[in-house]
Design a protein around this motif. Sequence first.
Motif, short mmCIF file in Angstrom:
data_model
loop_
_atom_site.label_atom_id
_atom_site.label_comp_id
_atom_site.label_asym_id
_atom_site.label_seq_id
_atom_site.Cartn_x
_atom_site.Cartn_y
_atom_site.Cartn_z
N ASP A 93 0.84 -1.21 0.00
CA ASP A 93 0.00 0.00 0.00
C ASP A 93 0.87 1.26 0.00
N LEU A 94 1.92 1.25 0.81
CA LEU A 94 2.79 2.42 0.88
C LEU A 94 3.55 2.62 -0.42
N ARG A 95 4.00 1.54 -1.03
CA ARG A 95 4.66 1.65 -2.33
C ARG A 95 3.72 2.26 -3.36
N ALA A 96 2.48 1.81 -3.36
CA ALA A 96 1.50 2.31 -4.31
C ALA A 96 1.21 3.79 -4.07
N GLY A 100 1.85 6.76 -6.69
CA GLY A 100 0.68 7.49 -7.18
C GLY A 100 0.52 8.90 -6.66
N GLY A 101 1.52 9.40 -5.97
CA GLY A 101 1.41 10.77 -5.45
C GLY A 101 0.71 10.85 -4.12
N PHE A 102 0.90 9.84 -3.26
CA PHE A 102 0.38 9.78 -1.90
C PHE A 102 -1.09 9.32 -1.90
N GLY A 103 -1.62 9.12 -0.68
CA GLY A 103 -2.95 8.56 -0.55
C GLY A 103 -3.43 8.67 0.88
#
Length: 254
Positions: A93-96, A100-103
Amino acid sequence: MAELGPGSSLGVGFSALLSGVERYVGLDLQVHRSSAHDARMLEEVRDVLLNRSRLTDLTEQGVLFFPRIDSDLFWREVDSAASIALTSDRIDDLRAELAGGFGPRIRYVAPWSNSGALPAGSIDWLMSHSVMEHVDDLAETYRSIYRWLKPGGLATHLIDFQSHFLTKHWNGHWTVRPGTWAMVRGRRPYLINRAWREKHLSLMREIGFEILEEVTHARDDGLPRRTFLPPFSEMPPGDGEAAMTFVVARKPAA
């Protein structure tokens, strides 16, 4: 958790997120980080936690505030939280989010300019490390931190009062006249604010913080107080020798 002034890396945030913190916000005056560097840092933090790496000795400066860490004791203390947070799903999740510009777990705000950068009462803990000595508007910044914290929330600050090698003596910046200091700063967006220990503590108290703990490192190898120019000559006894301090402050519970 929020970090004021993460600088070139969100490594503190990754360590927190992989040790049990649910959400991390980094707030900075300028963008110093890069996605590529943060991606590498995430993997390095992951490896340290997964491998339960032995911790290296603290730097000479670190020993001023904290005892040398027993690696086995440290890992026993963090194992329960890390075992919950340090999962392949969390890491993916953190890699994604980085790609993707944070989340939802990672947020980065730069530049932040006022207390509206975060919702009021949204943060359990805000930390800064060698940041508050660079802030121009200390009162507004401490007010913003107070607003962001939940009732009972904590703020921790390591504040360095030294000249940052801008003068020959570590406390020589308190002898420099305003006009000369303006030339030293030039067009830089920030430098050091030259505020002394009690100025920070007084502002925190005035805004409503309770000071729970403070550990101060004093030096006796600087210029004598009689050489300080106003307003620095007005600092209370002892602050002219205070080189660094670590403060734990709390927003009172409702």
